[in-house]
Write a protein that holds these residues in place. Structure first.
Motif, mmCIF file in Angstrom:
data_model
loop_
_atom_site.group_PDB
_atom_site.id
_atom_site.type_symbol
_atom_site.label_atom_id
_atom_site.label_comp_id
_atom_site.label_asym_id
_atom_site.label_seq_id
_atom_site.Cartn_x
_atom_site.Cartn_y
_atom_site.Cartn_z
ATOM 1 N N VAL A 90 0.832 -1.208 0.000
ATOM 2 C CA VAL A 90 0.000 0.000 0.000
ATOM 3 C C VAL A 90 0.862 1.252 0.000
ATOM 4 O O VAL A 90 1.792 1.380 0.805
ATOM 5 N N ASP A 91 0.562 2.195 -0.882
ATOM 6 C CA ASP A 91 1.258 3.482 -0.919
ATOM 7 C C ASP A 91 0.383 4.467 -1.704
ATOM 8 O O ASP A 91 -0.179 4.096 -2.743
ATOM 9 N N PRO A 92 0.248 5.702 -1.213
ATOM 10 C CA PRO A 92 -0.584 6.663 -1.935
ATOM 11 C C PRO A 92 0.075 7.237 -3.179
ATOM 12 O O PRO A 92 -0.595 7.876 -3.991
ATOM 13 N N SER A 93 1.389 7.027 -3.353
ATOM 14 C CA SER A 93 2.100 7.578 -4.504
ATOM 15 C C SER A 93 2.196 6.569 -5.629
ATOM 16 O O SER A 93 2.844 5.522 -5.500
ATOM 17 N N GLU A 94 1.565 6.879 -6.757
ATOM 18 C CA GLU A 94 1.638 6.000 -7.923
ATOM 19 C C GLU A 94 3.071 5.890 -8.444
ATOM 20 O O GLU A 94 3.505 4.823 -8.873
ATOM 21 N N HIS A 95 3.807 7.000 -8.395
ATOM 22 C CA HIS A 95 5.194 6.979 -8.867
ATOM 23 C C HIS A 95 6.041 6.027 -8.023
ATOM 24 O O HIS A 95 6.876 5.279 -8.552
ATOM 25 N N GLU A 121 -6.402 3.672 5.498
ATOM 26 C CA GLU A 121 -7.693 4.034 6.071
ATOM 27 C C GLU A 121 -8.850 3.778 5.114
ATOM 28 O O GLU A 121 -9.983 3.547 5.534
ATOM 29 N N GLU A 122 -8.564 3.801 3.823
ATOM 30 C CA GLU A 122 -9.609 3.726 2.811
ATOM 31 C C GLU A 122 -10.184 2.326 2.621
ATOM 32 O O GLU A 122 -11.267 2.173 2.059
ATOM 33 N N SER A 123 -9.472 1.296 3.047
ATOM 34 C CA SER A 123 -9.956 -0.065 2.778
ATOM 35 C C SER A 123 -9.318 -1.060 3.730
ATOM 36 O O SER A 123 -8.794 -0.697 4.777
ATOM 37 N N PHE A 124 -9.376 -2.335 3.373
ATOM 38 C CA PHE A 124 -8.746 -3.429 4.114
ATOM 39 C C PHE A 124 -9.287 -3.554 5.532
ATOM 40 O O PHE A 124 -8.547 -3.554 6.497
ATOM 41 N N ARG A 125 -10.576 -3.627 5.676
ATOM 42 C CA ARG A 125 -11.157 -3.762 7.006
ATOM 43 C C ARG A 125 -11.005 -5.187 7.522
ATOM 44 O O ARG A 125 -10.993 -6.146 6.768
ATOM 45 N N GLY A 126 -10.908 -5.307 8.825
ATOM 46 C CA GLY A 126 -10.903 -6.613 9.458
ATOM 47 C C GLY A 126 -9.507 -7.163 9.683
ATOM 48 O O GLY A 126 -8.560 -6.811 8.981
ATOM 49 N N PRO A 127 -9.364 -8.052 10.673
ATOM 50 C CA PRO A 127 -8.062 -8.659 10.969
ATOM 51 C C PRO A 127 -7.754 -9.795 9.999
ATOM 52 O O PRO A 127 -8.048 -10.957 10.259
ATOM 53 N N ILE A 128 -7.141 -9.463 8.875
ATOM 54 C CA ILE A 128 -6.936 -10.463 7.829
ATOM 55 C C ILE A 128 -5.463 -10.754 7.557
ATOM 56 O O ILE A 128 -5.147 -11.690 6.813
ATOM 57 N N TYR A 129 -4.557 -9.977 8.140
ATOM 58 C CA TYR A 129 -3.139 -10.143 7.820
ATOM 59 C C TYR A 129 -2.391 -10.884 8.917
ATOM 60 O O TYR A 129 -2.679 -10.737 10.100
ATOM 61 N N ASP A 130 -1.405 -11.664 8.487
ATOM 62 C CA ASP A 130 -0.597 -12.467 9.405
ATOM 63 C C ASP A 130 0.645 -11.733 9.884
ATOM 64 O O ASP A 130 1.293 -12.163 10.841
ATOM 65 N N GLU A 145 -1.481 12.412 17.057
ATOM 66 C CA GLU A 145 -2.777 11.771 16.835
ATOM 67 C C GLU A 145 -2.806 11.015 15.510
ATOM 68 O O GLU A 145 -3.382 9.920 15.425
ATOM 69 N N SER A 146 -2.181 11.576 14.475
ATOM 70 C CA SER A 146 -2.168 10.897 13.173
ATOM 71 C C SER A 146 -1.279 9.653 13.209
ATOM 72 O O SER A 146 -1.588 8.642 12.581
ATOM 73 N N LYS A 147 -0.192 9.733 13.948
ATOM 74 C CA LYS A 147 0.664 8.555 14.115
ATOM 75 C C LYS A 147 -0.103 7.470 14.862
ATOM 76 O O LYS A 147 -0.059 6.280 14.515
ATOM 77 N N ARG A 152 -3.089 2.258 14.987
ATOM 78 C CA ARG A 152 -4.342 1.588 15.336
ATOM 79 C C ARG A 152 -4.956 0.925 14.107
ATOM 80 O O ARG A 152 -5.523 -0.167 14.201
ATOM 81 N N GLN A 153 -4.862 1.595 12.947
ATOM 82 C CA GLN A 153 -5.410 1.024 11.716
ATOM 83 C C GLN A 153 -4.646 -0.240 11.323
ATOM 84 O O GLN A 153 -5.246 -1.226 10.873
ATOM 85 N N ILE A 154 -3.335 -0.212 11.486
ATOM 86 C CA ILE A 154 -2.542 -1.410 11.190
ATOM 87 C C ILE A 154 -2.919 -2.531 12.142
ATOM 88 O O ILE A 154 -3.144 -3.677 11.721
#
Length: 255
Positions: A90-95, A121-130, A145-147, A152-154
């Motif tokens: 995941v990364d917001p930069s296409e470049h 924040e935009e997707s990947f809901r739920g505890p799905i990663y190992d 707060e943003s950190k 928390r999202q991770i």
């Protein structure tokens, strides 16, 4: 997500991760951070050890979340060693994601990789990663707060017992020790061929494009996000890395 910025050489101008010159990132970052490759190798070893400790409780191939994957080094290191693992990069930069794609292709990595342009924040809901990594990203989030929100999202997307590795620039810019570390870091970068102009741009970015916090604050943020077994496993000037485990059922093989 972002990493140590590059692209614009004017130290008075903020960096953009959509600048076409971000492809230079992979050519310079290893020169800037001592032991850069070792950071990723150690990250792989720690994640692998935690996953192997739980192997008898999980009969699946690990699905790993890479937050701020644009540089591609996580994919090169982990993906190059674990063909059965799958990755969500995941990364917001296409470049930056294009850079990661090119590096993966060039390295002939055969692991399954999903590239996602956007924020966690935009997707990947739920505890799905190992497992998950967030390397050289957190310091670019300006507020505490943003950190906190990102960690928390991770955490919310990890299964109980999942390993997590975090690396960021840390320290208090008002303390004398910070200035000493910066001077030593400058000497290192210049000795590795980084230009004085590039160093000055990087130094000017501290507090403007990035907001380092103390090591103690990082540990508190990890605890707040639901992580345990927090240990620091890497340090290079102001760059530090921590290993942690998502709280919940964790089984270790003591044999």
């Amino acid at each position: 997500m972002k990493h140590t910025p590059i692209g614009n050489t004017d130290s008075n101008q903020p960096m953009s991760w959509n600048h076409p010159n971000v492809h230079k990132y992979a050519d310079t970052i290893a020169l800037k951070i001592p032991g850069y490759a070792h950071l990723y190798e150690m990250t792989d070893c720690l994640i692998t050890a935690q996953l192997e400790a739980q192997a008898h409780t999980r009969n699946i191939d690990p699905n790993v979340l890479i937050v701020g994957a644009g540089g591609g080094q996580e994919l090169i290191t982990l993906g190059g060693r674990h063909e059965a693992w799958s990755f969500t990069a995941v990364d917001p930069s296409e470049h930056m994601l294009d850079l990661a794609r090119k590096r993966v292709t060039h390295a002939g990595i055969s692991s399954t990789i999903s590239f996602v342009a956007g924020t966690l924040e935009e997707s990947f809901r739920g505890p799905i990663y190992d497992a998950a990594t967030c390397l050289l990203v957190l310091h670019f989030l300006q507020s505490l707060e943003s950190k906190q929100a990102l960690l928390r999202q991770i955490s919310a997307r990890l299964k109980p017992g999942a390993p997590f590795c975090l690396a960021s620039i840390n320290g208090n810019s008002q303390e004398p020790s910070f200035s000493i570390q910066m001077q030593a870091w400058k000497d290192h970068m210049l000795s590795q061929g980084i230009s004085l102009e590039d160093w000055e741009r990087f130094a000017a970015s501290i507090g403007r494009e990035s907001n380092p916090v103390s090591n103690a604050a990082i540990q508190e943020l990890l605890i707040d996000a639901g992580f345990t077994h927090i240990t620091r496993y890497y340090g290079a000037f102001l760059v530090n890395a921590w290993f942690a485990v998502k709280e919940g059922e964790t089984t270790y093989d003591k044999g």
